[in-house]
Design an enzyme around this catalytic site. Structure first.
Site, PDB file in Angstrom:
ATOM      1  N   GLU A   1       0.858  -1.191   0.000  1.00  0.00           N
ATOM      2  CA  GLU A   1       0.000   0.000   0.000  1.00  0.00           C
ATOM      3  C   GLU A   1       0.886   1.230   0.000  1.00  0.00           C
ATOM      4  OE1 GLU A   1      -2.171  -0.124   3.677  1.00  0.00           O
ATOM      5  OE2 GLU A   1      -2.861  -2.149   3.253  1.00  0.00           O
TER       6      GLU A   1
ATOM      7  N   LYS B   1       2.201   4.683   1.620  1.00  0.00           N
ATOM      8  CA  LYS B   1       2.305   5.232   2.974  1.00  0.00           C
ATOM      9  C   LYS B   1       1.910   6.700   2.883  1.00  0.00           C
ATOM     10  CE  LYS B   1       5.588   5.472   6.827  1.00  0.00           C
ATOM     11  NZ  LYS B   1       5.173   6.759   7.276  1.00  0.00           N
TER      12      LYS B   1
ATOM     13  N   ASP C   1       1.202  10.469   4.008  1.00  0.00           N
ATOM     14  CA  ASP C   1       1.970  11.336   4.895  1.00  0.00           C
ATOM     15  C   ASP C   1       1.051  12.369   5.546  1.00  0.00           C
ATOM     16  OD1 ASP C   1       4.097  12.332   6.200  1.00  0.00           O
ATOM     17  OD2 ASP C   1       4.937  13.425   4.490  1.00  0.00           O
TER      18      ASP C   1
ATOM     19  N   TYR D   1      -6.664   2.368   6.415  1.00  0.00           N
ATOM     20  CA  TYR D   1      -5.803   1.272   5.960  1.00  0.00           C
ATOM     21  C   TYR D   1      -5.655   0.131   6.953  1.00  0.00           C
ATOM     22  CZ  TYR D   1      -2.707   4.517   8.419  1.00  0.00           C
ATOM     23  OH  TYR D   1      -2.166   5.374   9.331  1.00  0.00           O
TER      24      TYR D   1
ATOM     25  N   LYS E   1      10.512   3.831   2.991  1.00  0.00           N
ATOM     26  CA  LYS E   1      10.380   5.273   2.736  1.00  0.00           C
ATOM     27  C   LYS E   1      11.040   5.624   1.409  1.00  0.00           C
ATOM     28  CE  LYS E   1      10.096   7.797   6.590  1.00  0.00           C
ATOM     29  NZ  LYS E   1       9.189   8.779   7.113  1.00  0.00           N
TER      30      LYS E   1
ATOM     31  N   CYS F   1      20.813  46.411   5.984  1.00  0.00           N
ATOM     32  CA  CYS F   1      19.816  46.086   4.966  1.00  0.00           C
ATOM     33  C   CYS F   1      20.437  46.186   3.572  1.00  0.00           C
ATOM     34  CB  CYS F   1      18.626  47.044   5.068  1.00  0.00           C
ATOM     35  SG  CYS F   1      17.409  46.783   3.768  1.00  0.00           S
TER      36      CYS F   1
ATOM     37  N   CYS G   1      18.611  49.328   1.765  1.00  0.00           N
ATOM     38  CA  CYS G   1      18.678  50.733   2.190  1.00  0.00           C
ATOM     39  C   CYS G   1      19.829  51.000   3.165  1.00  0.00           C
ATOM     40  CB  CYS G   1      17.348  51.169   2.812  1.00  0.00           C
ATOM     41  SG  CYS G   1      17.028  50.406   4.404  1.00  0.00           S
TER      42      CYS G   1
ATOM     43  N   CYS H   1      14.762  44.751   8.826  1.00  0.00           N
ATOM     44  CA  CYS H   1      15.205  46.107   8.547  1.00  0.00           C
ATOM     45  C   CYS H   1      14.167  47.032   9.174  1.00  0.00           C
ATOM     46  CB  CYS H   1      15.282  46.346   7.040  1.00  0.00           C
ATOM     47  SG  CYS H   1      15.421  48.112   6.648  1.00  0.00           S
TER      48      CYS H   1
ATOM     49  N   CYS I   1      12.647  52.164   3.244  1.00  0.00           N
ATOM     50  CA  CYS I   1      13.289  51.030   2.559  1.00  0.00           C
ATOM     51  C   CYS I   1      12.429  50.602   1.368  1.00  0.00           C
ATOM     52  CB  CYS I   1      13.459  49.898   3.573  1.00  0.00           C
ATOM     53  SG  CYS I   1      14.221  48.427   2.887  1.00  0.00           S
TER      54      CYS I   1
HETATM   55  S1  IVH Z   1      -0.364   0.433   8.895  1.00  0.00           S
HETATM   56  C1  IVH Z   1       0.305  -1.803  12.788  1.00  0.00           C
HETATM   57  N1  IVH Z   1      -0.627   1.516   6.512  1.00  0.00           N
HETATM   58  O1  IVH Z   1       2.744   5.281   8.893  1.00  0.00           O
HETATM   59  C2  IVH Z   1       0.206  -1.155  11.467  1.00  0.00           C
HETATM   60  N2  IVH Z   1       0.314   2.848   8.244  1.00  0.00           N
HETATM   61  O2  IVH Z   1       4.897   3.968  11.205  1.00  0.00           O
HETATM   62  C3  IVH Z   1      -0.357   0.193  11.532  1.00  0.00           C
HETATM   63  N3  IVH Z   1       0.842   5.153   7.554  1.00  0.00           N
HETATM   64  O3  IVH Z   1       1.729   5.467  12.194  1.00  0.00           O
HETATM   65  C4  IVH Z   1       0.002   1.098  10.448  1.00  0.00           C
HETATM   66  N4  IVH Z   1       0.132   4.972   5.471  1.00  0.00           N
HETATM   67  O4  IVH Z   1       0.419   6.801  10.529  1.00  0.00           O
HETATM   68  C5  IVH Z   1      -0.206   1.704   7.784  1.00  0.00           C
HETATM   69  N5  IVH Z   1      -0.980   2.354   4.363  1.00  0.00           N
HETATM   70  C6  IVH Z   1      -0.569   2.533   5.627  1.00  0.00           C
HETATM   71  C7  IVH Z   1      -0.043   3.764   6.070  1.00  0.00           C
HETATM   72  C8  IVH Z   1       0.398   3.879   7.400  1.00  0.00           C
HETATM   73  C9  IVH Z   1       0.658   5.784   6.380  1.00  0.00           C
HETATM   74  C10 IVH Z   1       1.450   5.780   8.742  1.00  0.00           C
HETATM   75  C11 IVH Z   1       0.735   5.531  10.030  1.00  0.00           C
HETATM   76  C12 IVH Z   1       1.720   4.873  10.951  1.00  0.00           C
HETATM   77  C13 IVH Z   1       3.026   5.083  10.246  1.00  0.00           C
HETATM   78  C14 IVH Z   1       3.871   3.834  10.335  1.00  0.00           C
END
Ligand code: IVH
Length: 725
Positions: A111, A113, A115, A224, A368, A462, A465, A480, A486
């Site tokens: 999946e 991740k 942010d 998720y 990551k 500055c 000026c 400034c 200015c």
């Molecule tokens: S699963 C026990 N799935 O990433 C599993 N986490 O350190 C629980 N996050 O704190 C997390 N996308 O905030 C999971 N598709 C995804 C995610 C996800 C973002 C974040 C989540 C978690 C951190 C993992």
């Protein structure tokens, strides 16, 4: 149809339209029709407060009453995942899972991740009952009221669904790029600090004490992780031992992988309570057996949650690597920020078998994405002066390709950052473009530094000026102080003055302002009103028409209402909203110019910094002179008659708390009445409270507190009588 039935039907229709629009992206009615339905429901609910419901679609707009978040313990700890940054670590993870399962076949769900910030939602009988932030993983903040305003989070699950009686589901709250950029543009105009990335913006928003702010910021949410309710989620620290035992048991039982061993089978039952409606009865007999993470999410999707389609069932390491590769670039086309990929073992039985370390599951890992980073030579540091006089140091570098664009300038933020980086001119520097909008210098390759390089020293005067710079206590930036002499500060203030949300003088723009300034025609905003057609056209016949237009537009701006004039004159930290609130309280420039710090602090949203800035502004002779010239030019220096109408000082100096459900007017109407009569709305009862305006069902804790402090409880009728007198 009874009123209650009408209300229920409207709620159900509106929930469905919300879902179609915000989850499926497939609206089936026009915005107008939607608004009409909503309006009808609002009306019925106002007329029948006895049918109020916190999960009604009308609750999505939030409330501007201040709230304090209470801390709630998580039923199941919110763990984090261990992070990896390269493919070798992913291979290791795959191998560890393989070994842990003794060579049994397994699937990995890949999946994205997301942010943002993680959230845990609880549903009972298909209704959202609680939303808690991650906090320290053991306990978090109860942000339910704010989460109710996020349209893609269902308040009530889809009808006829086979959801369990009670369950928890986790996901990520996000601010889409488009909302983030709009928010920052607005903040820039108001001179408020910008959010560095959508994650910070989402987190700042979700922690807002005022849920109408959350409703306006347009957050989104992807879910998720559907939690197994019946004791399968491990207790991390204390019960580690018992978990070991359990793993053994499962190990023995393990023969056929996708057969469903009773022991670890996740069974969710829909257990309706008797009072519930037919839909839940429909699912009464429905036993849900969810054996895999993937199935769980597909179910959740049917229940109405937003589940990303960017998900893949991987049956080999190569499948996983392909997913990483594809999304490392494709993610840039998504409407929300992602910072990696999460890999999870699909079978819930296998998840339990693999178990947890003290900190994170062994069945999942986060990969990551590399933040895109480039290395290039720093040639020069230049300094920009903003309209407030703030100095921003800028790194000028050899052009380099970064995240799809060519970068040659990057922000260095302030003097502290320059010294932390120990920057030298000629250094090879690392530049990153993460979630941030502007690239930034994040490090120096000191191995490539020759001894002859000179360190960067921050300027003392500055660059525009020559005035010696100052630094205010507690602030990172240098300023400034020559605000009246200015050039970029002068031009910046004029540009702000003519901007759309201020005086809205459309025929002028930054170039004309620069031109007028270069030709010595304007030095401050009041000079605009003295400009003549001859001056602007410079006696060039080809420019007479446009000069005429400009003079007319400037003249016309004199009718712009007082609160916008107040915003336009550019008092530091006084944005559009603050200007409105101040205008309402003081009503005229004259009254504001002599306001005391205490009076200013009485205005909602005005803190010490803004109050001091206003006082400082009016203490300067030059500013008073500009205001008097603007007044002579005909600008609005007080609220218009219509705005003043109906205002009294009846409640002046009184702090009033509103609580409960009202019959004659809405809460917002009462709040406006209080303000119009000079009173102040406060959210919590204290010894400073003058009285509580109480409707039906006033909260018991509020009532108790008011009684304890001997504060008067006033009914709606009593209040209206006072106002009407
Ligand atoms: S699963 C026990 N799935 O990433 C599993 N986490 O350190 C629980 N996050 O704190 C997390 N996308 O905030 C999971 N598709 C995804 C995610 C996800 C973002 C974040 C989540 C978690 C951190 C993992």
């Amino acid at each position: 149809m009874s009123v209650l039935e009408q209300i229920q039907q409207l709620r159900q229709e509106l929930h469905q339209h919300n879902y179609n629009y915000y989850v499926l992206n497939q609206p089936t009615i026009s915005d107008y029709d939607f608004d009409m339905l909503m309006h009808k429901l609002e009306q019925l609910e106002a007329e029948h407060p006895e049918y109020s419901d916190e999960n009604s679609p009308t609750q999505r707009v939030g409330s501007d009453l201040n709230q304090q978040f209470k801390q709630v313990a998580h039923k199941y700890p919110m763990l984090s995942l261990s992070n990896t940054y390269n493919e070798d670590d992913v291979r290791d993870f795959y191998r560890r899972v393989d070994e842990g399962l003794n060579g049994e076949p397994f699937e990995i769900i890949a999946e994205l991740k997301y942010d943002g910030l993680s959230i845990s939602l609880t549903y009972i009988d298909g209704k959202l009952t609680q939303a808690v932030t991650r906090g320290d993983g053991v306990k978090g903040d109860d942000v339910t009221n704010n989460v109710r305003t996020i349209r893609s989070i269902p308040l009530v699950l889809q009808n006829k669904s086979d959801y369990p009686h009670e369950f928890e589901i986790r996901g990520e709250i996000l601010m889409p790029w488009a909302s983030f950029e709009r928010l920052n543009r607005e903040r820039e105009l108001r001179e408020e600090p910008l959010f560095a990335n959508p994650r910070n913006a989402a987190s700042g928003t979700l922690k807002s004490q005022n849920s109408t702010v959350v409703a306006q910021r347009q957050l989104d949410a992807y879910l998720y992780y559907l939690i197994v309710p019946d004791g399968e989620t491990p207790v991390i620290e204390k019960n580690n031992k018992s978990q070991q035992v359990e793993i053994k048991k499962t190990n023995d039982a393990q023969l056929d992988l996708f057969a469903e061993p009773v022991q670890t089978q996740l069974e969710l039952f829909a257990e309706p309570d008797d009072k519930q409606n037919d839909t839940i009865k429909d699912v009464q007999s429905n036993k849900i057996a969810i054996a895999t993470h993937y199935e769980g999410l597909q179910k959740a999707k049917e229940w109405g949650f937003k589940i990303s389609d960017a998900m893949k069932v991987c049956r080999s390491l190569q499948d996983v690597l392909d997913f990483l590769d594809y999304w490392s670039t494709e993610r840039k086309n998504l409407p929300v920020a992602t910072d990696g990929v999460v890999l999870k073992v699909n079978s819930i039985r296998q998840q339990h078998h693999l178990g947890y370390t003290a900190k994170s599951p062994r069945w999942a890992i986060a990969y990551k994405f590399q933040t895109e980073r480039a290395c290039t030579r720093l040639n020069e540091v230049t300094y920009q002066v903003g309209r407030t006089g703030a100095i921003t140091p800028v790194a000028n570098m050899d052009p380099v390709q970064l995240a799809g664009t060519i970068v040659k300038r990057a922000s260095l933020h302030n003097a502290d950052i320059i010294s932390q980086l120990d920057l030298h001119i000629g250094d090879m520097v690392y530049v990153e473009k993460g979630g941030e909008i502007i690239p930034k210098v994040v490090g120096v390759d000191s191995s490539q530094r020759s001894e002859s390089l000179e360190p960067v020293t921050f300027i003392t005067n500055c660059p525009e000026c020559g005035t010696p710079l100052v630094r205010f206590e507690g602030e990172a930036a240098h300023y400034c102080p020559n605000d009246t002499g200015c050039p970029p500060q002068i031009k910046g203030r004029i540009e702000h003055f003519i901007s759309r949300k201020a005086m809205n003088i459309e025929s002028l723009g930054p170039e004309t302002v620069d031109d007028f300034y270069q030709r010595g025609l304007v030095h401050d905003v009041a000079d605009l009103y003295d400009l003549t057609i001859a001056q602007i056209s410079n006696n060039n016949p080809n420019r007479v028409v446009s000069a005429q237009k400009a003079v007319e537009a400037i003249k016309k701006s004199a009718s712009v209402p007082f609160e916008r004039v107040l915003f336009a004159i550019g008092i530091r930290f006084v944005g559009e909203t603050t200007a409105k609130l101040i205008a309402r309280k003081f009503k005229s420039m004259d009254a504001l110019s002599v306001a005391t710090r205490e009076q200013l602090l009485e205005v909602d949203g005005v803190g010490a910094v803004i109050a001091d800035s206003i006082i400082q502004f009016f203490s300067k002779e030059k500013n008073l002179e500009i205001i008097s010239r603007l007044r002579a030019a005909g600008l609005q220096m007080e609220l218009a008659k219509e705005q003043l109408e109906g205002t009294t000082t009846l409640l002046e100096g009184q702090n009033i708390v509103i609580s409960g459900v009202f019959n004659h007017h809405s809460r917002d109407e009462y709040k406006a009445m209080i303000e119009r009569n000079g009173g102040k709305n406060v959210s919590s009862i204290s010894s400073k409270t003058t009285f509580v305006l109480a409707g039906d069902n006033m909260g018991p804790s509020k009532l108790e507190k008011a009684q304890k402090l001997g504060i008067r409880i006033m009914t709606e009728e009593e209040f209206l009588q006072i106002i009407q007198s």
